[in-house]
Design an enzyme around this catalytic site. Structure first.
Site, PDB file in Angstrom:
ATOM      1  N   ARG A 108      -5.588  -2.512   7.637  1.00 16.91           N
ATOM      2  CA  ARG A 108      -5.614  -3.315   6.411  1.00 16.91           C
ATOM      3  C   ARG A 108      -3.914  -2.932   5.869  1.00 16.91           C
ATOM      4  NH1 ARG A 108      -9.700  -1.182   2.220  1.00 16.91           N
ATOM      5  NH2 ARG A 108      -8.953   0.535   2.631  1.00 16.91           N
ATOM      6  N   THR A 112      -2.712  -5.316  -0.174  1.00 14.43           N
ATOM      7  CA  THR A 112      -3.519  -6.344  -0.219  1.00 14.43           C
ATOM      8  C   THR A 112      -4.565  -6.151   0.245  1.00 14.43           C
ATOM      9  OG1 THR A 112      -2.763  -7.432   2.274  1.00 14.43           O
ATOM     10  CG2 THR A 112      -1.583  -8.617   0.398  1.00 14.43           C
ATOM     11  N   ASP A 206      -9.398   9.125   3.371  1.00 12.22           N
ATOM     12  CA  ASP A 206      -8.913   8.104   4.249  1.00 12.22           C
ATOM     13  C   ASP A 206      -9.694   8.681   5.635  1.00 12.22           C
ATOM     14  OD1 ASP A 206      -7.339   7.340   6.136  1.00 12.22           O
ATOM     15  OD2 ASP A 206      -6.478   6.261   5.287  1.00 12.22           O
ATOM     16  N   ASP A 209      -7.132   9.742   8.125  1.00 10.40           N
ATOM     17  CA  ASP A 209      -5.917  10.707   7.898  1.00 10.40           C
ATOM     18  C   ASP A 209      -6.626  11.825   7.853  1.00 10.40           C
ATOM     19  OD1 ASP A 209      -3.933   8.969   7.151  1.00 10.40           O
ATOM     20  OD2 ASP A 209      -4.062   8.517   5.565  1.00 10.40           O
TER      21      ASP A 209
HETATM   22  C1  PRP Z   1      -9.804   1.942   6.737  1.00  8.65           C
HETATM   23  C2  PRP Z   1     -10.771   2.363   7.753  1.00  8.65           C
HETATM   24  C3  PRP Z   1     -11.615   0.969   8.411  1.00  8.65           C
HETATM   25  C4  PRP Z   1     -11.105   0.073   7.009  1.00  8.65           C
HETATM   26  C5  PRP Z   1     -11.646   0.080   5.897  1.00  8.65           C
HETATM   27  O1  PRP Z   1      -8.546   1.640   7.862  1.00  8.65           O
HETATM   28  O2  PRP Z   1     -10.557   3.343   8.805  1.00  8.65           O
HETATM   29  O3  PRP Z   1     -10.770   0.255   9.227  1.00  8.65           O
HETATM   30  O4  PRP Z   1      -9.385   0.851   6.110  1.00  8.65           O
HETATM   31  O5  PRP Z   1     -11.703  -0.633   5.010  1.00  8.65           O
HETATM   32  P1  PRP Z   1     -12.247  -2.654   4.556  1.00  8.65           P
HETATM   33  O6  PRP Z   1     -14.033  -3.057   4.873  1.00  8.65           O
HETATM   34  O7  PRP Z   1     -11.872  -2.668   3.217  1.00  8.65           O
HETATM   35  O8  PRP Z   1     -11.503  -3.349   5.345  1.00  8.65           O
HETATM   36  P2  PRP Z   1      -6.794   1.353   7.301  1.00  8.65           P
HETATM   37  O9  PRP Z   1      -6.493   0.292   7.124  1.00  8.65           O
HETATM   38  O10 PRP Z   1      -6.597   1.898   6.095  1.00  8.65           O
HETATM   39  O11 PRP Z   1      -6.153   2.372   8.903  1.00  8.65           O
HETATM   40  P3  PRP Z   1      -6.833   4.105   9.752  1.00  8.65           P
HETATM   41  O12 PRP Z   1      -8.329   3.814  10.521  1.00  8.65           O
HETATM   42  O13 PRP Z   1      -5.583   4.452  10.201  1.00  8.65           O
HETATM   43  O14 PRP Z   1      -7.290   5.513   8.432  1.00  8.65           O
END
Ligand code: PRP
Length: 221
Positions: A108, A112, A206, A209
């Site tokens: 993500r 945005t 998160d 994390d």
């Molecule tokens: C986080 C989480 C999901 C996503 C969910 O990923 O792990 O993949 O956000 O959000 P959404 O439903 O609004 O798309 P992130 O991009 O933070 O990466 P990560 O898995 O490395 O924490």
């Protein structure tokens, strides 16, 4: 177990809530977070396997009797949405040693919140069987929908996809339900909603994390 249309919500037992209580605590250690969330992941995966097609299978027991059993009828693979989805891989491999696991890297955008597909590597025969899509967080559902598009482009039919999800927002569930009504979703908790930063509330932070220990202590997602 409660099944509402395409969503299977794990029974909200005291035991499950106690596990959630440990990992939702902002002061939980990385070790506790990983250990307790993996216990929930095991429940999610078992519930997901229950949605696959079965056929009758008889075995003879050690006392010479017939047991009228069941067995899977379909090939199965996992696909994890990197990075948080990888937290589910160890449990899946322990349950089904030798299972193929593909990867989709979607991140993500921090500002945005829109998902960006950066990498994919899927089993060559993925269209021939069922897929457990491993995505622990369903906030806006942008990442999950992007992952579903990748599976569709690879020839996987929606009705053969089971999304294994840890935490979901009502908005995220509704969005996936509208865009892909045949995809089944297994989750352990439905949150109150999203805040102005598109983070789930009350939430868990998160997931990636906290699970992998790369965190800022005050991380939110
Ligand atoms: C986080 C989480 C999901 C996503 C969910 O990923 O792990 O993949 O956000 O959000 P959404 O439903 O609004 O798309 P992130 O991009 O933070 O990466 P990560 O898995 O490395 O924490």
């Amino acid at each position: 177990m409660t099944t509402v249309s395409n969503v299977v919500l794990l029974p909200q037992t005291n035991q499950l809530r106690a596990l959630h209580t440990v990992i939702r605590d902002r002061n939980a250690s990385q070790t506790d977070f990983a250990v307790y969330s993996r216990r929930i992941i095991r429940l999610l995966l078992e519930a997901g396997l229950d949605l696959l097609p079965f056929e009758k299978r008889e075995v003879t027991t050690p006392v010479g009797q017939t047991y009228d059993g069941l067995g899977f009828t379909t090939p199965l693979c996992g696909v994890s949405v990197v990075r948080a989805g990888e937290s589910m891989e160890t449990e899946l491999r322990e349950m089904l040693p030798g299972i193929s696991i593909g990867k989709i890297l979607i991140q993500r955008d921090k500002q945005t919140k829109l998902p960006d597909l950066l990498y994919k590597n899927l089993p060559g025969d993925i269209a021939e069987g069922h897929v457990l899509l491993l995505e622990p967080m369903l906030a806006t559902a942008g990442s999950a929908l992007a992952a579903l598009d990748v599976l569709r482009d690879s020839g996987v039919q929606d009705e053969r996809i089971v999304l294994i999800n840890f935490l979901a927002s009502p908005q995220g569930l509704e969005r996936v339900g509208r865009a892909a009504p045949a995809v089944r979703i297994v989750t352990s908790a439905v949150e109150d909603g999203l805040n102005e930063h598109a983070f789930m509330v009350p939430g868990i932070g998160d997931f990636g994390d906290r699970f992998f220990g790369t965190l800022p202590r005050t991380g939110t997602s």
